[in-house]
Design an enzyme around this catalytic site. Structure first.
Site, short mmCIF file in Angstrom:
data_model
loop_
_atom_site.label_atom_id
_atom_site.label_comp_id
_atom_site.label_asym_id
_atom_site.label_seq_id
_atom_site.Cartn_x
_atom_site.Cartn_y
_atom_site.Cartn_z
N HIS A 134 0.45 -0.67 -4.25
CA HIS A 134 -0.92 -0.23 -4.54
C HIS A 134 -1.03 1.29 -4.72
O HIS A 134 -1.94 1.93 -4.20
CB HIS A 134 -1.88 -0.70 -3.46
CG HIS A 134 -2.04 -2.19 -3.38
ND1 HIS A 134 -1.90 -3.02 -4.47
CD2 HIS A 134 -2.34 -3.01 -2.32
CE1 HIS A 134 -2.10 -4.27 -4.10
NE2 HIS A 134 -2.36 -4.29 -2.81
N HIS A 205 -9.68 -5.27 -4.90
CA HIS A 205 -9.05 -5.83 -3.70
C HIS A 205 -10.08 -6.31 -2.69
O HIS A 205 -9.93 -6.08 -1.49
CB HIS A 205 -8.11 -4.80 -3.07
CG HIS A 205 -6.95 -5.40 -2.34
ND1 HIS A 205 -7.08 -6.16 -1.21
CD2 HIS A 205 -5.62 -5.34 -2.59
CE1 HIS A 205 -5.89 -6.54 -0.78
NE2 HIS A 205 -4.98 -6.06 -1.61
N GLU A 343 -6.78 -11.05 -6.91
CA GLU A 343 -6.50 -9.80 -7.60
C GLU A 343 -5.92 -10.08 -8.99
O GLU A 343 -4.74 -10.39 -9.12
CB GLU A 343 -5.51 -8.97 -6.79
CG GLU A 343 -5.91 -8.75 -5.34
CD GLU A 343 -4.73 -8.37 -4.47
OE1 GLU A 343 -4.10 -7.32 -4.75
OE2 GLU A 343 -4.41 -9.13 -3.53
#
Length: 377
Positions: A134, A205, A343
């Site tokens: 991420h 998220h 996601e």
């Protein structure tokens, strides 16, 4: 208490921008906008509220362009907050989390944090089993976006990510536009441009708990994923490069079933490797945003969320590493599997797997990604 909050929200009619310094009204979800007003590195942070004609409400902060709350009606017409998060900005700053965030530059994992662009090897921050996850420990979820309230139902968040940000090349301008539609959908549009060849893969998220009670697990929720294949992972959660069929495995959600029906079947190596579901599915939707990609339903509340996207994949993560150490809104402890993430994305580690859809963004091009979370009851 819920009736009290509802009447407060309706009575105040809620200002469009909860970032207004004079705003004192609670949101429908019970948030105090003043608890989100601060400065981070000299940049103002606030809370912004979207509301549609059906009475649905979405609250967003420009810290990480995060969705903080989503109020939708359950089967009895009672408004429920269906995402995990915090009720003040200090917790978002002090407690590392991805709750509700816009993830970038690269959502999910990159093997060993290494990418190669035009022969140049670039080392990215390593923050997850030696991989880059991420965007690294200072990814976009921890950046302050510039907010623009477009109208009562839409807010645009803009981030300027400089060349060398987390070692990624290129000056990138990225936008995330949240639009709340009158049919109870959150339409998220991502755009980005660069002045140097780079990679990008953005997602949202949010941790959904459609029961509206975050003290309860999501294992009884019914999950559908429109995918015949998935990308398996090793014991460091890294994709192996294979694409395998879901048929006759616990990964098969083509026929809707409970999230928890097979989640603890650790005899199946993929569930052991992921500590549950934490995998990318290869969608059957052929990048068509009008085709249903996934759906989750809470039998308790009757609330469903449908997912639509122009992305080739979706990572479904079942909150396996929530461990009771974090308390969220209303002081509720977030235990294991009390949230499910949906996601939409390009596949993990795509920069190192050239046979997969490309995540390269060139100067003169515009990155476009779209995710729609549509709520029904």
């Amino acid at each position: 208490m819920k009736k009290q909050l509802l009447s407060l929200g309706l009575a105040s009619l809620l200002v469009c921008s909860c970032g207004n310094k004079t705003a004192t009204e609670l949101t429908l979800s019970g948030l105090n906008p003043q608890s989100f007003q601060t400065e981070i590195n000299g940049e103002s942070v606030s809370l912004y509220t979207l509301k549609n004609q059906a009475g649905m409400e979405v609250c967003i902060t420009n810290f990480g362009a995060r969705i903080v709350s989503i109020m939708v009606p359950d089967k009895n017409g009672t408004m429920k907050d269906v995402v995990l998060g915090f009720d003040n900005i200090q917790d978002y700053i002090n407690v590392p989390s991805d709750f509700g965030a816009a993830i970038g530059r690269y959502a999910n994992r990159i093997k060993d944090g290494v990418i190669v662009i035009d022969g140049d090897t670039i080392q990215l921050p390593q923050n997850n089993f030696g991989h880059s996850l991420h965007g690294g420990p200072q990814g976009w979820q921890y950046k302050v976006f510039k907010p623009t309230q477009l109208n009562d139902k839409a807010v645009k968040m803009t981030l300027l990510s400089p060349d060398g940000d987390a070692n990624y090349p290129g000056n990138v301008t990225a936008t995330v536009t949240y639009t709340l539609t009158d049919d109870n959908a959150i339409d998220i549009k991502y755009e980005a441009t660069t002045d140097k060849k780079t990679i990008i893969n953005m997602t949202n998220h949010s941790y959904f708990n459609l029961s509206g009670d975050a003290s309860k697990p999501i294992t009884n929720d019914i999950l559908y994923i429109n995918a015949n294949e998935f990308t398996p992972v090793d014991d460091t959660f890294m994709t192996t490069g294979e694409i395998l069929p879901v048929e006759d495995t616990p990964m098969n959600f083509n026929t809707p079933k409970k999230v928890g029906e097979e989640i603890d079947n650790f005899d199946f190596a993929q569930l052991k490797n992921g500590n549950g579901y934490d995998h990318n599915w290869v969608l059957n939707t052929n990048l068509d945003v009008n085709k249903l990609a996934a759906k989750v339903t809470s039998p308790e509340s009757g609330i469903s969320v449908e997912v639509y996207t122009n992305e080739p994949g979706i990572q479904v993560y079942t909150g396996n590493f929530l461990d009771g150490t974090v308390k969220g809104k209303n002081g509720i402890t977030y235990n294991q599997r009390t949230g499910i993430c949906l996601e939409v994305q390009h596949y993990p580690d795509s920069p190192n797997k050239p046979e997969w859809p490309s995540v390269i963004l060139e100067p003169g091009q515009t990155y476009n990604s779209r995710c729609i979370y549509k709520f029904t009851k």
